[in-house]
Design an enzyme around this catalytic site. Structure first.
Site, PDB file in Angstrom:
ATOM      1  N   GLU A  93       0.778  -1.237   0.000  1.00  0.00           N
ATOM      2  CA  GLU A  93       0.000   0.000   0.000  1.00  0.00           C
ATOM      3  C   GLU A  93       0.818   1.301   0.000  1.00  0.00           C
ATOM      4  O   GLU A  93       0.767   2.092   0.955  1.00  0.00           O
ATOM      5  CB  GLU A  93      -0.983   0.004   1.174  1.00  0.00           C
ATOM      6  CG  GLU A  93      -2.038  -1.087   1.025  1.00  0.00           C
ATOM      7  CD  GLU A  93      -3.088  -1.046   2.134  1.00  0.00           C
ATOM      8  OE1 GLU A  93      -2.831  -0.450   3.195  1.00  0.00           O
ATOM      9  OE2 GLU A  93      -4.166  -1.630   1.926  1.00  0.00           O
ATOM     10  N   GLU A 118      -5.494  -7.494  -1.733  1.00  0.00           N
ATOM     11  CA  GLU A 118      -6.312  -7.222  -0.547  1.00  0.00           C
ATOM     12  C   GLU A 118      -7.680  -6.715  -0.985  1.00  0.00           C
ATOM     13  O   GLU A 118      -7.788  -5.760  -1.751  1.00  0.00           O
ATOM     14  CB  GLU A 118      -5.668  -6.181   0.380  1.00  0.00           C
ATOM     15  CG  GLU A 118      -4.533  -6.704   1.217  1.00  0.00           C
ATOM     16  CD  GLU A 118      -4.088  -5.687   2.281  1.00  0.00           C
ATOM     17  OE1 GLU A 118      -4.920  -4.840   2.675  1.00  0.00           O
ATOM     18  OE2 GLU A 118      -2.924  -5.761   2.691  1.00  0.00           O
TER      19      GLU A 118
END
Length: 579
Positions: free
Chosen positions: A179, A301
């Protein structure tokens, strides 16, 4: 899977005998393939914990490691993303586990536990994606480096993981950085913040150390150029790829976006009047377009509380729409967040007892994976070959080929002396035709329904007849049967007869131990297996076999899914005992 895509737990013989390749995992046409040319479909979950102060996967305070992995397999999981942080690679101390439930972890450091977990997943035939999740045990960083953790350290840690596990067959790849967000940019010309340039440097280092791997690259968050004005979320923005493609070999690159619903953050588009019909355009703009350009796109994710534990009703609507869209775009590969129930944003597939699963969540994930709603039986320990379906090829007479069929299997009941199973057969091709399946079988058929069954030596053929003989594209037919297992010595070779048996120690902590046993069929005929061996102490755990103990002697026979061995094939089981 060629020549027959059989998606219940049987390993193709070609996998065990395939010639190793310097570039084992490759992307072709936006899909992942292994060194044998077989398609790798990722039915993945995230199992976090190594990136926390526990320095091992969470839940081992409530469950045994092998039991947890076996349950994943039983629920259809074939891939695990393991978030890690540098401390887990530094032989740090471990915590958060019950030594009585996991005696094999007693006295180990974090790196040794990582070795154990990767090894167990690999032996179970589960694809492993290592994820560099944090620079420390506490927080996700915006960039790939911080004031106390340099780019050089980051790349060195990636190289370390790539090389340490290079001999594991199911070690699939590395997610380079979890991320990127905040200051992270793409194609702005800023060497210090351009994530695309850092990913290229890291990918080159990883592939030099281990050319068999794939590199997974996530997106960034927001930036003014090459991006839509709507919000993307951490790691969810791959739009700048249109302006500046990655200089990473295309056959080694997997794009790894993240995306979540209103339980994680209430973006304005979740409250739009046309929600959720507005979402497909947003998902396509954020990352879906890349599939159309030929990239492999695997969300690493995505997840949802799905209305449980205080989750929003709106979230359930979002997740249903997300699964529907992913299926429509053939973006079925991915890693659900998370297996763990203790994710504060999404909860997990497991309930808070760490034992039972949320059946409605699992059903949606199964819908995405295309395996139906029921739990699947465990998969034999990899890479040992198991009896497999006989190849079926088109013969020009209207028979569907193996490439056009997907077959799933579930166990409806099992009472040791026998069992009942149901199969679903789906036509995934573009033409109508007749269907049939064929696979190794040496039990006694007692009942069957919705198919014509034919015993051919040591295989059982099932084919449609009458009303269900032909399948239209996309159509599914279901059939099943019950069978009895042979009894007594007829169940297979007596201890050691026609079998090669090798035991190896997994761990020994004085008061107890765990061992692994490999059984190989040395005959020229497919047969069930049974072995007897001396047992020291009291049995308290077992996997991949049914064990019975009388005094100091133990007898092990295979489970339904690994009971029969082809000539030269092997099965592996294990057990733990307290002295």
């Amino acid at each position: 899977m060629k020549p027959f895509r059989f998606q219940f737990p049987l390993l193709a013989l070609t996998l065990a005998l395939g010639v190793s390749s310097a570039e084992a995992y490759q992307v072709v046409g936006g899909k992942i393939y292994d060194e044998t040319g077989q398609r790798v479909a990722l039915r993945g979950v995230n199992w976090f914990g190594f990136e926390t102060t526990c320095h091992l996967p969470h839940g081992l305070w409530a469950r045994n490691l092998d039991d947890m992995i076996a349950q994943m397999k039983a629920e259809g999981v074939n891939a695990v993303r393991l978030p890690v942080a540098p401390n887990a690679l530094r032989a740090s101390g471990i915590g958060c586990f019950d030594a009585s439930l996991n005696p094999g972890l007693q006295g180990l450091d974090s790196l040794q536990v990582l070795d154990q977990v990767v090894d167990r997943l690999d032996r179970a035939g589960i694809y492993i994606l290592l994820d560099h999740h944090r620079p420390d045990d506490y927080a996700i960083s915006e960039l790939w480096y911080t004031d106390t953790y340099s780019e050089a350290q980051w790349i060195a840690d990636l190289e370390f993981m790539a090389e340490r596990f290079k001999d594991k067959r199911f070690f699939l790849g590395i997610d380079l950085k979890n991320e990127p967000h905040g200051r992270a940019t793409w194609a702005t010309g800023n060497f210090a913040t351009d994530w695309n340039l850092a990913a290229e440097r890291a990918a080159a280092a990883v592939l030099r150390k281990n050319p068999k791997l794939l590199v997974f690259v996530g997106g960034i968050e927001e930036q003014a150029t090459c991006s839509s004005p709507h919000a993307h979320g951490w790691g969810g923005n791959l739009e700048p790829l249109r302006c500046m493609p990655l200089n990473i070999p295309a056959h080694k690159l997997v794009l790894a976006p993240h995306f979540y619903g209103p339980d994680v953050y209430m973006y304005s588009y979740f409250n739009a009047p046309d929600f959720p019909s507005n979402m497909p355009a947003i998902w396509r703009a954020n990352f879906g377009f890349a599939k159309e350009l030929g990239y492999a796109v695997v969300p690493t994710e995505f997840g949802s509380r799905y209305g449980h534990d205080g989750g929003l009703a709106l979230e359930k609507t979002w997740f249903d729409a997300a699964v529907q869209w992913l299926v429509s775009q053939d973006l079925r590969d991915g890693f659900y967040w998370s297996w763990n129930p203790n994710s504060s944003d999404t909860g997990g597939l497991l309930k808070n007892d760490w034992v039972n699963v949320w059946q409605d969540k699992l059903a949606k994930v199964h819908e995405l994976w295309g395996i139906g709603g029921a739990s699947l039986p465990p998969v034999a320990t990899a890479p040992q070959p198991q009896p497999q379906p006989a190849p079926i090829v088109a013969d020009g007479s209207g028979q569907l080929s193996g490439e056009e069929l997907v077959v799933n299997r579930r166990v409806d009941s099992d009472w040791n002396a026998g069992y009942c199973v149901t199969y679903t057969v789906r036509n995934v091709g573009s033409r109508a035709g007749r269907w049939q399946t064929s696979f190794g079988f040496t039990d006694r058929l007692t009942q069957g329904w919705n198919a014509k069954f034919t015993l051919e030596g040591r295989s059982l053929r099932a084919e449609g007849e009458g009303w269900n003989a032909e399948l239209q594209p996309g159509q599914v037919v279901e059939y099943g049967y019950c069978a009895e297992r042979p009894r007594g010595e007829a169940a297979g070779a007596a201890s050691g007869e026609g079998l090669s048996v090798q035991q190896s120690s997994l761990s020994d902590w004085g008061a107890g131990y765990c061992k692994s046993v490999q059984v190989t069929n040395t005959t020229t005929q497919m047969q069930p297996w049974k072995v007897r061996f001396a047992l020291e102490g009291t049995l308290f755990n077992q996997w991949n076999a049914r064990l019975q103990v009388q005094g100091s002697q133990a007898t092990a026979v295979g489970e339904d899914w690994n009971a029969y061995l082809a000539p030269g094939a092997s099965a592996e089981f294990g057990y733990c005992a307290q002295r």
